[in-house]
Design an enzyme around this catalytic site. Sequence first.
Site, PDB file in Angstrom:
ATOM      1  N   HIS A 278      -7.022   1.694  -6.133  1.00 51.94           N
ATOM      2  CA  HIS A 278      -6.880   0.943  -7.396  1.00 51.94           C
ATOM      3  C   HIS A 278      -6.500   1.507  -8.159  1.00 51.94           C
ATOM      4  O   HIS A 278      -7.477   2.028  -8.962  1.00 51.94           O
ATOM      5  CB  HIS A 278      -7.754  -0.284  -7.159  1.00 51.94           C
ATOM      6  CG  HIS A 278      -8.432  -0.735  -5.696  1.00 51.94           C
ATOM      7  ND1 HIS A 278      -7.415  -1.960  -4.994  1.00 51.94           N
ATOM      8  CD2 HIS A 278      -8.984  -0.875  -4.829  1.00 51.94           C
ATOM      9  CE1 HIS A 278      -7.744  -1.928  -3.972  1.00 51.94           C
ATOM     10  NE2 HIS A 278      -9.054  -1.270  -3.909  1.00 51.94           N
TER      11      HIS A 278
ATOM     12  N   ARG B  57      -4.814  -0.076 -10.701  1.00 46.06           N
ATOM     13  CA  ARG B  57      -5.403  -0.587 -12.064  1.00 46.06           C
ATOM     14  C   ARG B  57      -4.399  -0.744 -12.740  1.00 46.06           C
ATOM     15  O   ARG B  57      -4.176  -1.515 -14.235  1.00 46.06           O
ATOM     16  CB  ARG B  57      -6.523  -0.675 -12.724  1.00 46.06           C
ATOM     17  CG  ARG B  57      -7.732  -0.491 -12.814  1.00 46.06           C
ATOM     18  CD  ARG B  57      -7.566  -1.158 -11.963  1.00 46.06           C
ATOM     19  NE  ARG B  57      -9.557  -1.221 -10.762  1.00 46.06           N
ATOM     20  CZ  ARG B  57      -9.770  -2.393  -9.662  1.00 46.06           C
ATOM     21  NH1 ARG B  57      -8.968  -2.667  -8.576  1.00 46.06           N
ATOM     22  NH2 ARG B  57     -11.511  -2.125  -9.767  1.00 46.06           N
TER      23      ARG B  57
ATOM     24  N   ASN C  84      -3.069  -5.066  -6.279  1.00 48.06           N
ATOM     25  CA  ASN C  84      -3.896  -5.686  -6.415  1.00 48.06           C
ATOM     26  C   ASN C  84      -3.530  -5.373  -7.868  1.00 48.06           C
ATOM     27  O   ASN C  84      -5.425  -5.983  -8.716  1.00 48.06           O
ATOM     28  CB  ASN C  84      -5.468  -6.274  -6.167  1.00 48.06           C
ATOM     29  CG  ASN C  84      -6.272  -5.183  -5.437  1.00 48.06           C
ATOM     30  OD1 ASN C  84      -5.386  -4.103  -6.259  1.00 48.06           O
ATOM     31  ND2 ASN C  84      -7.237  -5.173  -5.966  1.00 48.06           N
TER      32      ASN C  84
ATOM     33  N   HIS D  37      -7.626  -6.808   4.626  1.00 48.95           N
ATOM     34  CA  HIS D  37      -8.903  -6.777   4.321  1.00 48.95           C
ATOM     35  C   HIS D  37      -9.569  -7.258   4.799  1.00 48.95           C
ATOM     36  O   HIS D  37      -9.448  -8.670   4.518  1.00 48.95           O
ATOM     37  CB  HIS D  37      -8.768  -7.304   2.913  1.00 48.95           C
ATOM     38  CG  HIS D  37     -10.194  -7.169   1.978  1.00 48.95           C
ATOM     39  ND1 HIS D  37     -10.543  -6.544   1.380  1.00 48.95           N
ATOM     40  CD2 HIS D  37     -11.509  -7.939   2.445  1.00 48.95           C
ATOM     41  CE1 HIS D  37     -11.706  -7.128   0.621  1.00 48.95           C
ATOM     42  NE2 HIS D  37     -12.683  -7.545   1.545  1.00 48.95           N
TER      43      HIS D  37
ATOM     44  N   HIS E  73     -10.512  -0.528   5.342  1.00 48.03           N
ATOM     45  CA  HIS E  73     -11.651   0.279   4.421  1.00 48.03           C
ATOM     46  C   HIS E  73     -12.745  -0.940   6.173  1.00 48.03           C
ATOM     47  O   HIS E  73     -14.215  -1.661   5.402  1.00 48.03           O
ATOM     48  CB  HIS E  73     -12.526  -0.031   3.604  1.00 48.03           C
ATOM     49  CG  HIS E  73     -11.814  -1.615   3.195  1.00 48.03           C
ATOM     50  ND1 HIS E  73     -12.175  -3.200   3.531  1.00 48.03           N
ATOM     51  CD2 HIS E  73     -11.223  -2.036   1.735  1.00 48.03           C
ATOM     52  CE1 HIS E  73     -11.581  -3.918   3.165  1.00 48.03           C
ATOM     53  NE2 HIS E  73     -11.262  -3.398   1.944  1.00 48.03           N
TER      54      HIS E  73
ATOM     55  N   ASP F 110     -10.551   3.152  -1.192  1.00 48.64           N
ATOM     56  CA  ASP F 110     -11.461   2.279  -1.508  1.00 48.64           C
ATOM     57  C   ASP F 110     -11.352   2.553  -3.131  1.00 48.64           C
ATOM     58  O   ASP F 110     -11.853   2.104  -3.965  1.00 48.64           O
ATOM     59  CB  ASP F 110     -11.557   1.306  -1.095  1.00 48.64           C
ATOM     60  CG  ASP F 110     -11.596   0.625  -0.965  1.00 48.64           C
ATOM     61  OD1 ASP F 110     -10.903  -0.313  -2.016  1.00 48.64           O
ATOM     62  OD2 ASP F 110     -12.788  -0.342  -1.488  1.00 48.64           O
TER      63      ASP F 110
ATOM     64  N   GLY G 203     -16.533  -2.457  -6.264  1.00 53.86           N
ATOM     65  CA  GLY G 203     -16.058  -1.515  -6.028  1.00 53.86           C
ATOM     66  C   GLY G 203     -16.531  -0.192  -6.516  1.00 53.86           C
ATOM     67  O   GLY G 203     -17.023  -0.492  -7.635  1.00 53.86           O
TER      68      GLY G 203
END
Lengths: 437, 328
Positions: free
Chosen positions: A62, A64, A94, A178, A231, A304, A323
Amino acid sequence: MSDVLVRGGLVVGVDGAERVDVLVRDGVLADRGPSLDAPAGARVVEAGDCWIGPGFVDLHAHLREPGAEAAETIESGARAAAIGGYSLVVAMANTEPAIDSAALVEYVLSRGSRACVEVAVTGAITVGRRGESLAPMAEMAALGVRLFSDDGVGVQDPAVMRRAMLYAGALGVRLGEHCEDERLVAGGSMNEGVLSSRLGLVGRPAMAEELMVLRDIELARWTGAAIHFLHLSTARSLAMVASARREGLDVTSEVAPHHFTLDESACADFDPLFKVHPPLRRAEDVAALREALVRGEVDAVATDHAPHPPESKDLPFDEAPAGVLGLEHAASLTYEALGSEECDPRRFFDLLSRGPARVARVRPEDPRPRHGGHGGALRVGDDANLVVFDPGARWVVDRDELHGRSRNTPYHGRAMRGRVRATIARGVLVVDDGELT
Amino acid sequence: MIDSLRGQNLLDLGDLSREAIVEVLDVAESFVEVNRRTVKKVPALKGRVVASLFFEESTRTRLSFETAAKRLSADVLSLAVASSSVKKGESLRDTIATIDALGIDAVVLRHRSSGAARQVSRYVPHVRVINAGDGLHQHPTQGLLDAFTVRAALSERRGVPAASTGADLFDGLRVLIVGDIMHSRVARSDVDAYTALGAQVHLCAPATLLPTEVATWPVSIEEDFDEALAWADVVGLLRLQHERGSGVFVPSTAEYTLTHGLTLDRARRLKPDALILHPGPMNRGVELDSRVADLPASLVTRQVASGVPVRMAVLFLSVAGTTKEERR
């Protein structure tokens, strides 16, 4: 781009390992053999006692950007990735907004092209990751996107997932799921079980993951789609996926380092640093994940990597975002899980590089509309994406010495074994002697 | 395991040994007398500052704690969340740091999140933290005052001073806790208190309101409330929150009353000396019949009265005898 000579290491190929020098020139592995001479001006990496393998590939980071640049950017995430030995990170979709169009894919790839390692991107399966209507997967696939996911949540509606599978199957791309049924995990913040019952925390039951794994295996059987399970965290999930694979279904899977190194007891003091989705599970599940890694029943270790700024993570447990950071620790934790001194170097590179590269389809021999080759056999002529890993190194994680923008590592103070000494991405020595160049 | 609350935080009753709990009950007995005086005050915490931080609605617990602190002569800082910067988005850590900067010796904390008191204890290690209810996790002083109330009632019946009985009166005592155990911090603290003191704890609830993995709790599960009426020495009722009783966890409050309400008919089948507890606020007509609440067997108002001496004891043990300088 100066030449790089990696000298004296054990080069871990697909069929075996041999102690040879490796020369990198003009972005490719130009030569390999015993006692190569260093060309004038070449950077020399002394790799005696080290393993040389294909650069690591992270399927699940991620980064971001766009939307939460205070937590991480593509550039800062790439630095953390380089330190962790990655030559390629696949940025998860995401972000805010979600990566659900060609324009957003172009944005991430364009930012990624200036980062110190290669950046690929996962596209969203549905528009805005809302689980309702299909995102334009074809236009994203045309830009080289090979993996699609609404990660953060799974696609809840089985009819939508069925349609996504049919559509993706025709495009030849893979869906990453997920697996957690949102209704079964509603309000939950840790694994449901003995401990959550005592702590008064609403649980996220293992069943919420397992039902969705089961559902998606059946949907994949029905539609013939290729699916990647993100995951996985429970023994039963792994068993179901292993069984589907034996049947010949095109299913792949990854496990995250926190799930095979930490169990739910880490949550006993309500420290939100240990809050992740899916949650840390029982010690039995952790043991099952480690066994699956050793036996090669999962395709990839995927981080992750989920950066959060301190002000958002330092909240009451049930309110804190889920997270943990992963990019800088994953290789050492994988080495530990594979038995440290007992660790089979081929399995190690399978899990961190060749397996994930296969899932992301960025091997040298794959069609590659956009990306260089990763996870290769280290043959002369391959794209030069390499890592030098020192299995004998010992170090202690210090959250103040991390290279990304966030500090939310659950491993602060943990003694580690094995460390990345050098990373070569796209032919450039980006990490040398454990430091960014 | 904590063997004495002296100088310690009270976060989770499961952390306290039998000795530590008995010590609280005995000290609370000594404070009962203070509450009967004309001048209801002792100087035990004179000059100490107790901050009362209630991030969640509460009437009786907050009043009870603040009364207890004042009767010990502590200064009380009371944060009204509705008018505070918490509403403006201030984090729990910053709110605590701000209050701490004013100079405090203890925080009494009520929060909607499980574990909030434990987290606050990490933010201000030099301040004693008393958990006044955190999410679904714990309500330690409620567990203590329930045990105190039961011990006081049983010792009166025997005509002996409660403080002389230690944990003896709990030996083999059959305590039946009925209601929404899953969502109840009171139930978790009650189970800890009663089992530490040696009582046998039995839980009775619709299966949907039992906690997950309840088989690992140190309790027995009673499927039939009516059968349990015949032997229960103590019946502790829990509040059924309306949102749990509207088709979500049980079909309706009426059906809940049918299966698990302490109706007048059921109350008549209790042993004559059985005690009835409820932590309040009661839903009269749901978990218990209005007339049952007013029976002599009902200790509901005694529970409220016990709250003050028990919380005085907790504050006294936790705060007195340690100074910030010693802690730092």
